[in-house]
Every structure is written in structure tokens, then in C-alpha cells.
Design a protein around this motif. Structure first.
Motif, short mmCIF file in Angstrom:
data_model
loop_
_atom_site.label_atom_id
_atom_site.label_comp_id
_atom_site.label_asym_id
_atom_site.label_seq_id
_atom_site.Cartn_x
_atom_site.Cartn_y
_atom_site.Cartn_z
N ASP A 105 0.83 -1.21 0.00
CA ASP A 105 0.00 0.00 0.00
C ASP A 105 0.86 1.25 0.00
O ASP A 105 0.60 2.21 -0.74
N LEU A 106 1.90 1.26 0.81
CA LEU A 106 2.80 2.40 0.89
C LEU A 106 3.49 2.65 -0.45
O LEU A 106 3.59 3.79 -0.91
N LEU A 107 3.94 1.59 -1.10
CA LEU A 107 4.58 1.75 -2.40
C LEU A 107 3.62 2.32 -3.44
O LEU A 107 4.03 3.16 -4.26
N GLN A 108 2.37 1.90 -3.40
CA GLN A 108 1.38 2.46 -4.33
C GLN A 108 1.23 3.96 -4.10
O GLN A 108 1.16 4.74 -5.05
N GLU A 109 1.16 4.38 -2.85
CA GLU A 109 1.03 5.79 -2.53
C GLU A 109 2.27 6.56 -2.99
O GLU A 109 2.16 7.67 -3.52
N LEU A 110 3.43 5.98 -2.79
CA LEU A 110 4.67 6.66 -3.17
C LEU A 110 4.79 6.82 -4.68
O LEU A 110 5.41 7.78 -5.14
N ARG A 111 4.21 5.91 -5.44
CA ARG A 111 4.26 6.04 -6.91
C ARG A 111 3.60 7.35 -7.36
O ARG A 111 4.09 8.02 -8.25
N VAL A 112 2.50 7.69 -6.73
CA VAL A 112 1.80 8.94 -7.07
C VAL A 112 2.65 10.13 -6.67
O VAL A 112 2.87 11.05 -7.47
N ALA A 113 3.14 10.14 -5.45
CA ALA A 113 3.95 11.26 -4.96
C ALA A 113 5.25 11.38 -5.76
O ALA A 113 5.69 12.49 -6.08
N GLN A 114 5.84 10.25 -6.08
CA GLN A 114 7.11 10.25 -6.81
C GLN A 114 6.95 10.91 -8.18
O GLN A 114 7.79 11.72 -8.58
N THR A 115 5.88 10.62 -8.87
CA THR A 115 5.66 11.24 -10.18
C THR A 115 5.53 12.74 -10.05
O THR A 115 6.15 13.50 -10.81
N GLY A 116 4.75 13.20 -9.08
CA GLY A 116 4.57 14.63 -8.87
C GLY A 116 5.86 15.35 -8.54
O GLY A 116 6.17 16.40 -9.12
N VAL A 117 6.63 14.79 -7.63
CA VAL A 117 7.87 15.46 -7.23
C VAL A 117 8.90 15.42 -8.35
O VAL A 117 9.66 16.37 -8.55
N GLN A 118 8.92 14.36 -9.14
CA GLN A 118 9.86 14.29 -10.25
C GLN A 118 9.52 15.31 -11.34
O GLN A 118 10.42 15.93 -11.91
#
Length: 170
Positions: free
Chosen positions: A16-29
């Protein structure tokens, strides 16, 4: 209905945490890439000293946010198959939380940078303040408030699980 084991729960929490981080990672990148190209854009030389300082804050915050949001993947690689999923989930949660905090700083700084370049500084300050309140509301306040709410649907589902699934009306 079968209950998940503790190991399965930690595995699910990490997924679940990795799924959430995928969204945040795209935005910050995307934000970081934008900030990396900005100094090479026409017109950047017209920025004020304050705007350049805010740019540096935004760039460094986006960079640090990217590092923290991506870090759980590297941490997982280091602990892979060592049976330390609880430790991994706890540290990944902290990294993600700090990464999101730094992303908030980067976003609000970027809003100020752009609005100050285009508009009066007082208007830019107000718009950046509104952006900060917006992010804090949806990233911090709402989840904290929601965490304390009692969800009637969840209570009904819990009661159904305890009594066994009851068939609904036909």
C-alpha cells in the motif's frame, strides 16, 4: 473469512505504501524537472534576488523530497529477504511523511516563485499562503480529522464480519 497473518499484514502495508509513493514520486519528479530547467529559460535573468533565493529553496526541497520518496525502494533492496518487513514499513512511512512535507515546501515555494515573477509581491504572498493552506488542509488536517471520525459503513462491515456475512435483501 480468514484473518491475515502478521507477516501478510506487513506485506500488505508495504505494498500500500509503495502504491502511494508512486503517485507522490511522479509529482515530485515533474516539479523537480521543471525546476532544473528554469534557470536555462529565457527571462530567468530578470529574476530578483528574492526570487532566486526562493528558487533555491524550491529546488533543494524538491530534491530532498525526491530522495526521501524514492528511499523506501533502496531501503527495501538493502533489507530484501531478511524478514525485516516491520522495520522497513516503519522507516518507509517516516521517509514518505518527511518527503511529503518537503514536497509541500517545494510546491508552495514554486507557487511563490512563479506568482512573484508574474504579479505584485503582495499578491504572490497571498496566493502562496492560500496554496500552503490548501495543501495543509488536504495533506494534513483532513487526514487527521478523518482519522478520528467514526465511519458508519466500516462499523456495519465490522459487525457483519463478526456475525458472519448476512445475505442482503433480494
Amino acid at each position: 473469512m480468514s484473518r491475515e497473518s502478521e507477516r501478510e499484514r506487513w506485506q500488505r502495508n508495504f505494498a500500500d505504501l509503495l502504491q502511494e509513493l508512486r503517485v507522490a514520486q511522479t509529482g515530485v519528479q515533474i516539479l523537480f524537472a521543471f525546476l532544473l530547467t528554469l534557470p536555462f529559460s529565457a527571462g530567468f535573468e530578470r529574476t530578483t534576488e528574492l526570487q532566486r533565493d526562493v528558487y533555491i529553496v524550491a529546488l533543494l526541497a524538491a530534491s530532498a523530497a525526491a530522495a526521501l520518496i524514492i528511499a523506501p525502494v533502496a531501503f527495501h533492496r538493502a533489507l530484501f529477504r531478511q524478514g525485516r518487513k516491520p522495520e522497513l514499513v516503519r522507516y518507509a512511512h517516516r521517509m514518505a511523511t518527511w518527503g511529503l512535507a518537503l514536497m509541500l515546501v517545494a510546491m508552495v515555494s514554486s507557487v511563490f516563485l512563479i506568482t512573484d515573477f508574474l504579479l505584485d509581491q503582495a499578491v504572490a504572498a497571498v496566493l502562496s499562503g492560500v496554496a500552503a493552506v490548501w495543501f495543509v488542509t488536504f495533506w494534513i488536517a483532513m487526514p487527521l480529522i478523518r482519522h478520528r471520525w467514526v465511519d458508519e459503513d466500516t462499523d456495519e462491515e465490522s459487525a457483519d464480519e463478526q456475525e458472519g456475512a448476512r445475505p442482503g435483501p433480494a
